[in-house]
Design an enzyme around this catalytic site. Structure first.
Site, PDB file in Angstrom:
ATOM      1  N   HIS A  40       0.818  -1.223   0.000  1.00 26.55           N
ATOM      2  CA  HIS A  40       0.000   0.000   0.000  1.00 26.55           C
ATOM      3  C   HIS A  40       0.850   1.271   0.000  1.00 26.55           C
ATOM      4  O   HIS A  40       0.339   2.344  -0.277  1.00 26.55           O
ATOM      5  CB  HIS A  40      -0.933   0.000   1.214  1.00 26.55           C
ATOM      6  CG  HIS A  40      -2.025  -1.035   1.102  1.00 26.55           C
ATOM      7  ND1 HIS A  40      -3.323  -0.712   0.778  1.00 26.55           N
ATOM      8  CD2 HIS A  40      -1.999  -2.377   1.227  1.00 26.55           C
ATOM      9  CE1 HIS A  40      -4.065  -1.811   0.731  1.00 26.55           C
ATOM     10  NE2 HIS A  40      -3.269  -2.844   0.999  1.00 26.55           N
ATOM     11  N   ASP A  76       3.729   9.350  -0.822  1.00 26.30           N
ATOM     12  CA  ASP A  76       2.535   8.599  -0.423  1.00 26.30           C
ATOM     13  C   ASP A  76       2.317   7.474  -1.432  1.00 26.30           C
ATOM     14  O   ASP A  76       2.496   7.698  -2.639  1.00 26.30           O
ATOM     15  CB  ASP A  76       1.308   9.530  -0.440  1.00 26.30           C
ATOM     16  CG  ASP A  76       0.338   9.232   0.698  1.00 26.30           C
ATOM     17  OD1 ASP A  76       0.274   8.073   1.131  1.00 26.30           O
ATOM     18  OD2 ASP A  76      -0.369  10.164   1.125  1.00 26.30           O
TER      19      ASP A  76
HETATM   20  P1  ADQ Z   1      -2.887   6.143   4.708  1.00 28.51           P
HETATM   21  O1  ADQ Z   1      -1.472   6.554   4.897  1.00 28.51           O
HETATM   22  O2  ADQ Z   1      -3.700   6.012   5.920  1.00 28.51           O
HETATM   23  O3  ADQ Z   1      -3.005   4.797   3.859  1.00 28.51           O
HETATM   24  P2  ADQ Z   1      -4.735   7.559   2.795  1.00 28.51           P
HETATM   25  O4  ADQ Z   1      -4.663   6.857   1.498  1.00 28.51           O
HETATM   26  O5  ADQ Z   1      -4.850   9.022   2.672  1.00 28.51           O
HETATM   27  O6  ADQ Z   1      -3.480   7.302   3.728  1.00 28.51           O
HETATM   28  O7  ADQ Z   1      -6.002   6.999   3.564  1.00 28.51           O
HETATM   29  C1  ADQ Z   1      -6.427   7.553   4.738  1.00 28.51           C
HETATM   30  C2  ADQ Z   1      -7.897   7.186   4.976  1.00 28.51           C
HETATM   31  O8  ADQ Z   1      -8.220   7.522   6.321  1.00 28.51           O
HETATM   32  C3  ADQ Z   1      -8.850   7.958   4.088  1.00 28.51           C
HETATM   33  O9  ADQ Z   1      -9.943   7.146   3.769  1.00 28.51           O
HETATM   34  C4  ADQ Z   1      -9.282   9.138   4.967  1.00 28.51           C
HETATM   35  O10 ADQ Z   1     -10.587   9.595   4.720  1.00 28.51           O
HETATM   36  C5  ADQ Z   1      -9.193   8.538   6.352  1.00 28.51           C
HETATM   37  N1  ADQ Z   1      -8.745   9.578   7.312  1.00 28.51           N
HETATM   38  C6  ADQ Z   1      -7.535  10.163   7.367  1.00 28.51           C
HETATM   39  N2  ADQ Z   1      -7.495  11.077   8.366  1.00 28.51           N
HETATM   40  C7  ADQ Z   1      -8.701  11.061   8.934  1.00 28.51           C
HETATM   41  C8  ADQ Z   1      -9.294  11.789   9.999  1.00 28.51           C
HETATM   42  N3  ADQ Z   1      -8.612  12.713  10.685  1.00 28.51           N
HETATM   43  N4  ADQ Z   1     -10.585  11.524  10.310  1.00 28.51           N
HETATM   44  C9  ADQ Z   1     -11.274  10.601   9.609  1.00 28.51           C
HETATM   45  N5  ADQ Z   1     -10.780   9.879   8.598  1.00 28.51           N
HETATM   46  C10 ADQ Z   1      -9.506  10.102   8.263  1.00 28.51           C
HETATM   47  C11 ADQ Z   1      -2.074   3.875   3.258  1.00 28.51           C
HETATM   48  C12 ADQ Z   1      -1.026   4.480   2.340  1.00 28.51           C
HETATM   49  C13 ADQ Z   1      -1.689   5.304   1.259  1.00 28.51           C
HETATM   50  C14 ADQ Z   1      -2.686   4.446   0.484  1.00 28.51           C
HETATM   51  C15 ADQ Z   1      -3.624   3.721   1.430  1.00 28.51           C
HETATM   52  C16 ADQ Z   1      -4.501   2.707   0.705  1.00 28.51           C
HETATM   53  O11 ADQ Z   1      -0.112   5.280   3.087  1.00 28.51           O
HETATM   54  O12 ADQ Z   1      -0.722   5.850   0.367  1.00 28.51           O
HETATM   55  O13 ADQ Z   1      -3.442   5.267  -0.376  1.00 28.51           O
HETATM   56  O14 ADQ Z   1      -2.897   3.020   2.440  1.00 28.51           O
HETATM   57  O15 ADQ Z   1      -3.728   1.826  -0.042  1.00 28.51           O
END
Ligand code: ADQ
Length: 477
Positions: free
Chosen positions: A155, A363
């Site tokens: 991921h 990311d």
């Molecule tokens: P993350 O590093 O967690 O995931 P991201 O892809 O942005 O990063 O996903 C975060 C998820 O958590 C989103 O669905 C977002 O809505 C939710 N989220 C984040 N902060 C929040 C908050 N304060 N309150 C509520 N919800 C929140 C890892 C990898 C990424 C990759 C994903 C999926 O680091 O690059 O895209 O896995 O593969």
């Protein structure tokens, strides 16, 4: 159809409506359709590594929850996974905290998980392992005699070979990866990085662009950009609760626009640079005083790791200094919320924000960028400002793409986003929306499983030329 076996660091809660994230829902639905297993850590912080896992049967699915000791959580999870692999794979060698006990625990926990899982496998199961916590799992399963097809999806980013070579144990990690039949990455850059490493180090023999042979096995590497449940998220964005509606009305009356950022509080997300860019915008455009505000939601994670505590302090200091300098008695330019908010609130908040500001330093994909696009009103959409170093930038090229290290450029692009005419906003958004809806969570999942099902075979044209390891020895001796 083969049963599906999903393995992730933490086992999902499979009761209906228990999970809010699109990804867990998508994977759980696929499991329920095909039948199978979800295996992972039970989430308890004071268990016993190797204790008999808890098995819960829900329809055709077995949820197998394994226990971990507090010591292994500190060493395997917070230690090796999140203080060695996470910074290394996000190009931050300066933050890698390599300790022998972290490494020992990481390999040992993976071996324990493999032994526990092995007992539950059927001969024609399709096994799908997720993320950096579990790189060695396939190798240990193979040692126990597992011949099933095993796929791995990373991921997070995969680093370039120069950077990876500087890391302790890189050879062992890459060798462990080669026990999978299919390795899926988020972007072409990640695919290229592993491919270059394999070619340069002659670790495996390249058969065609995406296929390698290693010992008696054939391995495929490919790009599977992850998506969201776009239709579901767009529906959720329309249903705003009273407080969100009132906040939006208030801003409309005052003629104020909102920039939104939402992340886990992580040093890879570029938050200090983002805060500084907003400060620079206000400094260079005094006319925006009281006309624009920035809402940043950042939920705490991995707080026991020092680098995470440091960034929290830095953000609190920056918030104070930006607000101290620019705020007025009736206007707070930067609102910083240090906790998670429910998805039903989050989706309409994106919709009510004129700019989505998503600027990670690195990311894997970044789902927030896709959620922001899905949540917009097509007739009057907001503008996405996106880091060139988010995996999502490979697909979402109609966003305003920025270098997250360049504060001035980010401030300029924020200004451009706020000034963008409706026609241009609509045009860019329509293109982005189409991509987000097309490459959604379901498409991602199906494409990975389709390729995994056909994995393990050499490309036809190369079969005749292929030299098997035993033959090579026979020929050369
Ligand atoms: P993350 O590093 O967690 O995931 P991201 O892809 O942005 O990063 O996903 C975060 C998820 O958590 C989103 O669905 C977002 O809505 C939710 N989220 C984040 N902060 C929040 C908050 N304060 N309150 C509520 N919800 C929140 C890892 C990898 C990424 C990759 C994903 C999926 O680091 O690059 O895209 O896995 O593969």
């Amino acid at each position: 159809m083969s049963r599906l076996v999903i393995v992730s660091n933490r086992v999902a809660d499979l009761r209906a409506g228990a999970h809010s994230g699109g990804l867990a829902v998508g994977l759980a639905d696929a499991l329920k359709e095909r039948g199978g297993i979800w295996f992972g850590w039970d989430g308890e912080e004071d268990g016993t590594t190797g204790a008999e896992p808890q098995v819960e049967t829900i329809g055709k699915v077995e949820r197998i929850a394994a226990s971990l000791s507090a010591e292994d959580l500190a060493n395997y999870y917070l230690g090796y996974a999140n203080s060695v692999l996470w910074p290394m794979f996000h190009y931050r060698l300066d933050l890698v905290d390599y300790q022998t006990e972290f490494s020992e625990s990481y390999w040992r926990v993976n071996e324990t998980f493999a032994r526990q899982l092995m007992r539950f496998l059927n001969p024609d199961d399709l096994i799908w392992v997720h993320d950096y916590h579990l790189i060695p799992l396939a190798g240990f399963l193979r040692q126990l005699g597992c011949r099933q097809k095993i796929g791995f999806f990373l991921h997070i980013p995969f680093p370039p070979s120069d950077l990876l070579s500087a890391a302790p144990e890189h050879t062992r990690l890459v060798d462990a990866l080669l026990n999978y039949d299919l390795i899926g990455f988020q972007t072409q850059t990640d695919v290229n990085n592993l491919r270059h490493y394999l070619v340069e180090s002659a670790t495996a023999e390249q058969l065609d662009e995406n296929t390698f042979s290693f010992g008696d096995r054939i391995l495929r590497i490919d790009r599977f950009p992850i998506g969201i449940d776009a239709a579901g998220f767009a529906d959720m964005a329309i249903e705003a609760d009273d407080e969100v509606v009132m906040d939006q009305m208030r801003r409309r009356i005052l003629g104020r626009r909102q920039i939104i950022g939402l992340d886990r509080l992580d040093y890879s997300k570029g938050l200090p640079e983002r805060f500084k860019a907003f400060g620079r915008l206000l400094e260079q455009h005094p006319e925006l005083s009281k006309k624009v505000s920035f809402l940043q939601v950042a939920s705490p994670t991995r707080e026991a790791v020092d680098a995470y505590a440091d960034i929290r302090i830095e953000l609190e200091t920056l918030t104070g200094s930006i607000n101290g300098r620019f705020a007025d008695f009736n206007w707070t330019p930067l609102r910083y919320i240090n906790r998670a908010i429910p998805r039903e609130v989050l989706a309409p908040l994106y919709r009510g924000s004129q700019v989505g500001f998503v600027t990670p330093l690195r990311d894997g994909m970044n789902l927030v960028a896709k959620e922001y696009v899905a949540a917009q009103k097509p007739s009057d959409p907001g503008v996405l400002v996106l880091s060139q170093f988010a995996g999502a930038a490979e697909e979402l090229t109609e966003a305003l793409i920025v270098n997250p290290y360049d504060i001035d450029e980010m401030a300029r692009q924020l200004h451009r986003a706020l000034e963008m005419p409706l026609d241009e906003r609509r045009e860019r958004h329509a293109a982005l929306r189409q991509k987000v809806f097309q490459q959604d969570a379901r498409a991602w999942l199906n494409s990975f499983l389709n390729v995994l099902e056909g994995a393990g075979a050499a490309p036809a044209k190369d079969l005749a030329d292929q030299v098997l390891p035993g033959e090579r020895t026979a020929q050369s001796s």
